[in-house]
Design a protein around this motif. Structure first.
Motif, PDB file in Angstrom:
ATOM      1  N   GLY A   3       1.277  -1.294  -0.301  1.00 57.67           N
ATOM      2  CA  GLY A   3       0.073  -0.052   0.043  1.00 57.67           C
ATOM      3  C   GLY A   3       0.625   1.471  -0.046  1.00 57.67           C
ATOM      4  N   ASP A   4       1.200   1.233   0.731  1.00 56.36           N
ATOM      5  CA  ASP A   4       3.105   2.800   0.804  1.00 56.36           C
ATOM      6  C   ASP A   4       3.285   2.546  -0.305  1.00 56.36           C
ATOM      7  N   VAL A   5       4.135   1.724  -1.311  1.00 60.26           N
ATOM      8  CA  VAL A   5       4.402   2.202  -2.843  1.00 60.26           C
ATOM      9  C   VAL A   5       3.940   2.215  -3.836  1.00 60.26           C
ATOM     10  N   LEU A   6       2.617   1.790  -3.644  1.00 57.90           N
ATOM     11  CA  LEU A   6       1.272   2.739  -4.579  1.00 57.90           C
ATOM     12  C   LEU A   6       1.024   3.547  -4.255  1.00 57.90           C
ATOM     13  N   GLU A   7       0.759   4.108  -2.764  1.00 57.17           N
ATOM     14  CA  GLU A   7       0.596   5.678  -2.794  1.00 57.17           C
ATOM     15  C   GLU A   7       2.075   6.394  -3.052  1.00 57.17           C
ATOM     16  N   TRP A   8       2.773   6.320  -2.530  1.00 55.72           N
ATOM     17  CA  TRP A   8       4.818   7.016  -3.370  1.00 55.72           C
ATOM     18  C   TRP A   8       4.261   6.949  -4.032  1.00 55.72           C
ATOM     19  N   LYS A   9       4.252   5.923  -4.630  1.00 56.66           N
ATOM     20  CA  LYS A   9       4.492   6.167  -7.306  1.00 56.66           C
ATOM     21  C   LYS A   9       3.368   7.308  -7.249  1.00 56.66           C
ATOM     22  N   TYR A  10       1.545   6.653  -7.397  1.00 53.39           N
ATOM     23  CA  TYR A  10       0.870   7.015  -7.544  1.00 53.39           C
ATOM     24  C   TYR A  10      -0.030   8.590  -6.851  1.00 53.39           C
ATOM     25  N   ILE A  11       0.476   8.744  -6.041  1.00 51.54           N
ATOM     26  CA  ILE A  11      -0.054  10.296  -5.228  1.00 51.54           C
ATOM     27  C   ILE A  11       1.168  10.715  -4.793  1.00 51.54           C
ATOM     28  N   LYS A  44      16.078  -2.941  -8.397  1.00 48.64           N
ATOM     29  CA  LYS A  44      15.642  -3.869  -8.427  1.00 48.64           C
ATOM     30  C   LYS A  44      14.603  -4.348  -7.810  1.00 48.64           C
ATOM     31  N   ALA A  45      14.793  -4.512  -6.625  1.00 45.82           N
ATOM     32  CA  ALA A  45      14.137  -4.785  -5.802  1.00 45.82           C
ATOM     33  C   ALA A  45      13.078  -3.808  -5.498  1.00 45.82           C
ATOM     34  N   ALA A  46      13.372  -2.656  -5.737  1.00 44.01           N
ATOM     35  CA  ALA A  46      12.269  -1.585  -5.648  1.00 44.01           C
ATOM     36  C   ALA A  46      10.805  -1.672  -6.971  1.00 44.01           C
ATOM     37  N   GLU A  47      11.443  -2.272  -7.701  1.00 47.05           N
ATOM     38  CA  GLU A  47      10.598  -2.039  -9.648  1.00 47.05           C
ATOM     39  C   GLU A  47       9.925  -3.324  -9.049  1.00 47.05           C
ATOM     40  N   SER A  48      10.496  -4.400  -8.428  1.00 45.48           N
ATOM     41  CA  SER A  48      10.101  -5.769  -8.262  1.00 45.48           C
ATOM     42  C   SER A  48       8.937  -5.674  -7.421  1.00 45.48           C
ATOM     43  N   LEU A  49       8.988  -4.707  -5.902  1.00 46.50           N
ATOM     44  CA  LEU A  49       8.069  -4.927  -5.274  1.00 46.50           C
ATOM     45  C   LEU A  49       6.947  -3.775  -5.497  1.00 46.50           C
ATOM     46  N   ALA A 105      14.964   3.864  -2.287  1.00 43.37           N
ATOM     47  CA  ALA A 105      15.705   4.355  -0.986  1.00 43.37           C
ATOM     48  C   ALA A 105      14.976   4.710   0.447  1.00 43.37           C
ATOM     49  N   ARG A 106      14.079   4.711   0.368  1.00 44.35           N
ATOM     50  CA  ARG A 106      12.981   5.054   1.421  1.00 44.35           C
ATOM     51  C   ARG A 106      13.202   3.620   1.778  1.00 44.35           C
ATOM     52  N   LEU A 107      13.137   2.797   1.070  1.00 36.12           N
ATOM     53  CA  LEU A 107      12.975   1.028   1.999  1.00 36.12           C
ATOM     54  C   LEU A 107      14.377   0.105   1.751  1.00 36.12           C
ATOM     55  N   GLY A 108      15.207   1.167   1.301  1.00 38.49           N
ATOM     56  CA  GLY A 108      16.869   0.987   2.133  1.00 38.49           C
ATOM     57  C   GLY A 108      17.049   0.027   0.837  1.00 38.49           C
TER      58      GLY A 108
END
Lengths: 191, 235
Positions: free
Chosen positions: A140-148, A165-170, A158-161
């Motif tokens: 939910g967090d990454v979707l809000e960060w991306k789209y809102i 590639k891992a962030a793209e996958s998430l 960076a926010r999730l450390g």
């Protein structure tokens, strides 16, 4: 929705007394539960705090009874619902007559199985937020960060450390989980 | 491979719904502290119980061999979550005694007695006659009827009443609950009930849907009952 491996691992670590596991548990579940309670207590912030505190305090002492048959969040919501009912009884008042879309038995079941309402519903915003609260951790967090917040994948990483590639996958998994949930209900509920 | 149109729909839905409301950090911090207390207490209890399971057969064997029939060894129940102790009791016939441990979520009812309690952080809670108080956590009690007088060692304790929750901000205050209202009298410091604030020498009268403020004396007969449980002077 059945428990994820993450949920099972987290609960085992908590039962073992790992402080870091408690931090992760609280970070992942407190806010969704607070929002869940607040909306069902007529926006009474004190009551929401009281209810969530009671629900979480009860749940963390019964972790051994969680069998993983439902998602951890779903299991926690049952404690929350119980405390909300108890609060209304203690207050000797009836909850407001507003019926939330995500409280309708059919929708509640759908939400618990990560299915969703039709997009025409006037409660779409509320239901979308409920989905975001019930997706696996960070989705939910990454979707809000991306789209809102319009963060780039680099910024999310960076926010999730995480690595890029891992962030793209998430993000891909989060988008997929949200899409599946939403459209499953759209197909299941609309005539 | 995901369908770009469906991804657009995901983005549109999430943007339309807007960000989920944030939870105030002070609320999160308070709840976290209390839930952590409950969790840590449970973990410690289970560890002790686990050790007992392993050590009991050994202890039992030794006991049987050495003093057969003399010991009355049994498994101790899990350690309760003790959050307060009885400090003092006034009046006769009370079921409470100085030194008694008060477990989380236990309810205390006084009849013709008064009792005072201490929490781990040295906050004292004095309970008047004919009162009913539930000790939920080290940071929260609930008063269903009667009155409590609280002298906090640090801010943060909450007193739930049927008419609202009283939040202290480092203070000495009384909460008295009747069937129609809750009255909060502040002797020192500041107390909050929802968004209403009462400082030293003020009282809040809270009924269903209404809060009024009035000036009060911070000494005199209305406070006498609290002195009944005050510790004696040591000269």
């Amino acid at each position: 929705m059945e428990a994820t491996l993450d949920d099972r691992t987290l609960v085992k670590r908590m039962i073992a007394g790992e402080e870091r596991a408690f931090d992760e548990f609280f970070e992942a579940h407190f806010s969704p539960m607070y929002r869940f309670a607040l909306s069902r207590l007529d926006g009474n912030e004190d009551a929401a705090e009281e209810v969530v505190q009671a629900a979480l305090s009860a749940a963390v002492t019964k972790l051994k009874s969680w069998r993983g048959e439902a998602a951890l969040m779903t299991w926690l919501f049952t404690f929350c619902r119980h405390e909300i009912s108890a609060w209304w009884r203690r207050a000797k008042r009836e909850p407001s007559s507003v019926m939330f879309a995500d409280d309708l038995p059919r929708v509640e079941a759908a939400l618990d199985s990560m299915a969703m309402l039709g997009s025409e519903s006037k409660d779409t915003a509320r239901v979308v937020q409920s989905i975001l609260d019930r997706l696996p951790r960070h989705y939910g967090d990454v979707l809000e960060w991306k789209y809102i917040e319009a963060l780039s994948v680099n910024e999310i990483a960076a926010r999730l450390g995480l690595t890029l590639k891992a962030a793209e996958s998430l993000l891909t998994r989060a988008r997929g989980a949200f899409r599946d949930a939403y459209f499953a209900v759209h197909e299941g509920v609309t005539p | 491979m995901s369908d770009p149109n469906e991804d657009d729909t995901v983005a549109r839905l999430i943007r339309t719904a807007g960000a989920r409301p944030a939870v105030p950090s002070d609320v999160a911090a308070r709840v976290r502290a209390n839930v952590h207390d409950a969790w840590r207490s449970d973990v410690d209890t289970n560890r002790k119980r686990g050790r007992m399971i392993w050590t009991l057969p050994i202890a039992a064997t030794i006991a049987t061999a050495v003093i057969l029939g003399v010991t009355n060894q049994s498994v101790r129940p899990p350690q309760p979550w003790v959050i307060a102790h009885v400090e003092r009791v006034s009046g006769a016939g009370s079921h409470l005694h100085a030194g008694d441990a008060i477990e989380a979520r236990s309810t205390i009812a006084t009849d013709a007695n008064r009792a005072s309690f201490t929490l781990a952080d040295d906050t004292t809670i004095r309970v008047d006659e004919h009162s009913r108080v539930r000790f939920d956590t080290p940071h929260r009690i609930a008063v269903d009827a009667g009155a409590v007088y609280i002298a906090t060692a640090r801010s943060g304790i909450r007193v739930a009443t049927p008419f609202g929750i009283v939040r202290d901000v480092g203070t000495r205050f009384e909460v008295r609950v009747t069937p129609d209202a809750a009255r909060v009298r502040v002797r020192d410091g500041v107390v909050m009930v929802a968004s209403h604030r009462a400082a030293r020498g003020e009282a809040l009268n809270v009924t269903a849907g209404n809060v009024t403020t009035e000036r009060i004396a911070t000494w005199g007969g209305d406070w006498d009952w609290t002195m009944d449980l005050a510790p004696p002077f040591a000269l």
